[in-house]
Design an enzyme around this catalytic site. Structure first.
Site, PDB file in Angstrom:
ATOM      1  N   HIS A  42      18.606  32.692 -15.568  1.00  0.00           N
ATOM      2  CA  HIS A  42      20.232  32.738 -15.094  1.00  0.00           C
ATOM      3  C   HIS A  42      20.336  33.960 -14.765  1.00  0.00           C
ATOM      4  O   HIS A  42      20.269  35.074 -15.675  1.00  0.00           O
ATOM      5  CB  HIS A  42      20.941  32.129 -16.055  1.00  0.00           C
ATOM      6  CG  HIS A  42      22.334  32.175 -15.486  1.00  0.00           C
ATOM      7  ND1 HIS A  42      23.514  31.398 -16.132  1.00  0.00           N
ATOM      8  CD2 HIS A  42      23.131  32.666 -14.443  1.00  0.00           C
ATOM      9  CE1 HIS A  42      24.477  31.444 -15.477  1.00  0.00           C
ATOM     10  NE2 HIS A  42      24.419  32.294 -14.511  1.00  0.00           N
ATOM     11  N   GLU A  69      19.056  30.085 -11.792  1.00  0.00           N
ATOM     12  CA  GLU A  69      20.455  29.636 -11.972  1.00  0.00           C
ATOM     13  C   GLU A  69      21.270  30.952 -11.321  1.00  0.00           C
ATOM     14  O   GLU A  69      20.950  32.044 -11.831  1.00  0.00           O
ATOM     15  CB  GLU A  69      20.797  29.590 -13.317  1.00  0.00           C
ATOM     16  CG  GLU A  69      20.023  28.165 -13.813  1.00  0.00           C
ATOM     17  CD  GLU A  69      20.465  27.933 -15.492  1.00  0.00           C
ATOM     18  OE1 GLU A  69      21.298  28.800 -15.902  1.00  0.00           O
ATOM     19  OE2 GLU A  69      20.149  27.102 -15.953  1.00  0.00           O
ATOM     20  N   THR A 100      27.594  29.049 -20.076  1.00  0.00           N
ATOM     21  CA  THR A 100      28.184  28.419 -18.850  1.00  0.00           C
ATOM     22  C   THR A 100      28.910  27.060 -19.659  1.00  0.00           C
ATOM     23  O   THR A 100      28.323  26.118 -20.176  1.00  0.00           O
ATOM     24  CB  THR A 100      27.086  27.640 -17.901  1.00  0.00           C
ATOM     25  OG1 THR A 100      26.223  28.924 -17.724  1.00  0.00           O
ATOM     26  CG2 THR A 100      27.833  27.447 -16.523  1.00  0.00           C
TER      27      THR A 100
HETATM   28  N1  PXP Z   1      21.470  24.370 -17.548  1.00  0.00           N
HETATM   29  C1  PXP Z   1      22.303  25.423 -16.997  1.00  0.00           C
HETATM   30  C2  PXP Z   1      22.847  25.185 -15.718  1.00  0.00           C
HETATM   31  C3  PXP Z   1      22.890  26.493 -17.780  1.00  0.00           C
HETATM   32  O1  PXP Z   1      23.531  27.258 -17.410  1.00  0.00           O
HETATM   33  C4  PXP Z   1      22.165  26.708 -19.091  1.00  0.00           C
HETATM   34  C5  PXP Z   1      22.243  27.947 -20.129  1.00  0.00           C
HETATM   35  O2  PXP Z   1      21.995  28.873 -19.185  1.00  0.00           O
HETATM   36  C6  PXP Z   1      21.011  25.467 -19.523  1.00  0.00           C
HETATM   37  C7  PXP Z   1      20.880  24.708 -18.545  1.00  0.00           C
HETATM   38  C8  PXP Z   1      20.422  25.831 -20.960  1.00  0.00           C
HETATM   39  O3  PXP Z   1      21.327  25.722 -22.044  1.00  0.00           O
HETATM   40  P1  PXP Z   1      21.000  26.029 -23.471  1.00  0.00           P
HETATM   41  O4  PXP Z   1      20.430  27.411 -23.352  1.00  0.00           O
HETATM   42  O5  PXP Z   1      22.101  25.424 -24.087  1.00  0.00           O
HETATM   43  O6  PXP Z   1      19.444  25.030 -23.517  1.00  0.00           O
END
Ligand code: PXP
Length: 235
Positions: A42, A69, A100
């Site tokens: 991201h 992302e 997010t």
């Molecule tokens: N999907 C999206 C769209 C996200 O923004 C994030 C966090 O950056 C994740 C998945 C992954 O989340 P986590 O780090 O909680 O596994």
């Protein structure tokens, strides 16, 4: 089920010292060696973890696929168009948030979102929209002409709502009935992932923080053993 590993928080540790370790690109290669089907990163507007150069290096080194992302910032959309990752997942961003915190708000028309989708799709990038598992959001995403949505699993992962797992399954069916491919992610951990991975119709999970955390734990002993050898025996 495809497992895409989000390596943002490897960069979070690096940015704590603004140095060159740990390297998210090395982490991405190790994630692939461990069986990841894709790498997710991201690039936030505030550049708090992943940097533009990381995305450049990931785009040329990832052997599986890169899922970038991003929010609708024109400079980041332009970077994506130039680097052409396999997939771009559009997410909402608020500067003060820790991560997010919700899906895209599709309840009102957003010209900037529509423009970003068109710009990314024109560059040949598969576009996915990160949305809450709600009927109106799914319908709005389908109307925007994207091939995929990523369902925000936060309500399930934060554990407060017993109906949230059934809600994810229902949202998956709804999205698929409208022709959307279904991804999911956010807050998934070693403890809570299994029921989500079992939902028929979800084809991709994006998991970051828990995997990076686990890597620190399982890697700590080896890391200290290596330093012990360099420092010499304890006296
Ligand atoms: N999907 C999206 C769209 C996200 O923004 C994030 C966090 O950056 C994740 C998945 C992954 O989340 P986590 O780090 O909680 O596994």
């Amino acid at each position: 089920m495809r497992l895409y590993v989000n390596i943002d928080h490897v960069a979070t540790v690096r940015q704590a010292r603004r140095t060159d370790e740990p390297d998210p690109v090395t982490a991405a290669a190790l994630a692939e060696a461990g069986g990841a089907d894709g790498i997710t990163a991201h690039l936030r507007e505030d550049r708090r973890h992943i940097q533009d150069t990381d995305v450049e290096r990931l785009a040329s080194s990832v052997r599986t696929v890169l899922n970038l992302e991003l929010a609708t910032s024109p400079d980041i959309v332009a970077l994506a168009r130039r680097l052409r990752p396999f997939q771009a997942t559009l997410v909402p961003e608020r500067r003060e948030e820790i991560t997010t915190e919700g899906g895209l708000d599709l309840s009102t028309p957003h010209p900037k979102l529509r423009e970003a989708i068109v710009a990314l799709q024109e560059a040949g990038i598969r576009v996915s929209l990160f949305i809450d598992p709600e009927p109106h959001a799914i319908e709005a995403a389908a109307a925007l002409g994207v091939p995929a949505v990523e369902l925000h699993t936060g309500r399930y992962s934060h554990g407060g709502d017993p109906a949230s797992l059934a809600g994810l399954a229902a949202a998956t069916l709804h999205a698929k009935s409208l022709g959307l491919a279904v991804h999911a992610g956010h807050g998934l951990t070693y403890r809570n992932v299994t029921p989500v991975a079992a939902i028929a119709g979800i084809e991709e999970l994006n998991i970051g923080h828990s995997i990076v955390s686990r890597a620190l734990t399982v890697g700590m002993q080896a890391a200290v053993e290596e330093m012990r050898l360099l420092v010499g025996p304890s006296r």
